[in-house]
Motif scaffolding. Structure first.
Motif, short mmCIF file in Angstrom:
data_model
loop_
_atom_site.label_atom_id
_atom_site.label_comp_id
_atom_site.label_asym_id
_atom_site.label_seq_id
_atom_site.Cartn_x
_atom_site.Cartn_y
_atom_site.Cartn_z
N ARG A 164 0.82 -1.21 0.00
CA ARG A 164 0.00 0.00 0.00
C ARG A 164 0.86 1.26 0.00
N CYS A 165 2.16 1.09 -0.18
CA CYS A 165 3.09 2.24 -0.12
C CYS A 165 3.73 2.50 -1.47
N ILE A 166 3.94 3.78 -1.74
CA ILE A 166 4.70 4.20 -2.91
C ILE A 166 5.93 4.94 -2.41
N VAL A 167 7.09 4.46 -2.78
CA VAL A 167 8.35 5.13 -2.47
C VAL A 167 8.65 6.14 -3.58
N ILE A 168 9.00 7.35 -3.20
CA ILE A 168 9.45 8.36 -4.16
C ILE A 168 10.87 8.75 -3.77
N ASP A 169 11.83 8.40 -4.61
CA ASP A 169 13.24 8.59 -4.26
C ASP A 169 14.02 8.97 -5.51
N ASP A 170 15.04 9.82 -5.34
CA ASP A 170 15.83 10.25 -6.50
C ASP A 170 17.12 9.47 -6.66
N ALA A 171 17.55 8.75 -5.63
CA ALA A 171 18.85 8.07 -5.66
C ALA A 171 18.69 6.57 -5.82
#
Length: 227
Positions: A164-171
């Motif tokens: 149920r989670c969305i990770v938003i990451d640039d690295a």
């Protein structure tokens, strides 16, 4: 209608434009302790990586740091970084507007940085109200990306299942951590000419693309729910 998915944001380079500041601070501090380093090197090789890991990697190349000097070096680096953030830090372009659009989603910051640095970043960039106390530091939890347990512990604290989670990451380290945690991952790849997106993640190049991707993942998650 399904409940909004939980959004787990990285901090440096995802929410706030702090990476060049951090690279410059490290480029000033590390050489004074005998470890050659530059801001460009941070951006090209070490974005999102734990400070201790950076120091150890440089030690393997140039000779290990006297361990007695590490606390003083880290303390001075943190002091100068906080000073720079409070004076200069800005949100990543488009992020304030995106957070308003995604206001209905539960959200948290999940970072490899210390809790004090995360709080300073959110306050300095004017983003604190979007996250409240949902700030999860690797230094507090004792596990660092790319280990997936950092994101898993944050999800558990938020009362959310990984799916149920969305990770938003640039690295890359954060993208890999999110994928290994069994979460949906959006890679905010602001440097596509230098960095590839790991297989399994959705790639975007500007924060303004984020709401559309969240809508798509929400629809996908809803379609998988039993009737």
């Amino acid at each position: 209608m399904s409940l909004p998915l939980c959004l787990l944001f990285d901090s440096d380079g995802t929410l706030v434009d702090s990476e060049i500041l951090l690279g410059e601070v490290m480029g000033n501090i590390l050489p004074t302790f005998g470890l050659p380093f530059s801001a460009r090197q941070y951006m090209e090789e070490f974005r999102g990586v734990r400070f201790r890991t950076i120091v150890d990697s440089l030690g393997e190349r140039h000779g290990a740091l006297n361990e007695e000097h590490f606390p003083a070096m880290e303390s001075e680096m943190r002091r100068l970084m906080e000073q720079r953030m409070r004076a200069e830090l800005l949100p990543i372009d488009g992020i304030p507007e995106v957070l308003e659009i995604l206001a209905a989603h539960p959200k948290a910051v999940v970072s490899n940085g210390p809790d004090r640095k995360i709080r300073c970043a959110m306050e300095s960039a004017g983003l604190a109200r979007h996250f409240g106390n949902n700030l999860f530091s690797a230094y507090t939890l004792g596990v660092w990306k790319p280990d997936p347990r950092l994101y898993l512990q944050a999800a558990e604290a938020m009362g959310q299942a990984p799916e149920r989670c969305i990770v938003i990451d640039d690295a890359t380290v954060g993208v890999v951590a999110g994928l290994a945690a069994g979460m949906q991952v959006i890679h905010l790849n602001r440097f596509p000419e230098e960095e590839e997106t790991p297989k399994g993640a959705i790639v975007i190049h500007h924060a303004s693309e984020l709401p559309k991707s969240v809508v798509q993942l929400t629809a996908k998650e809803s379609a998988l729910q039993p009737l």
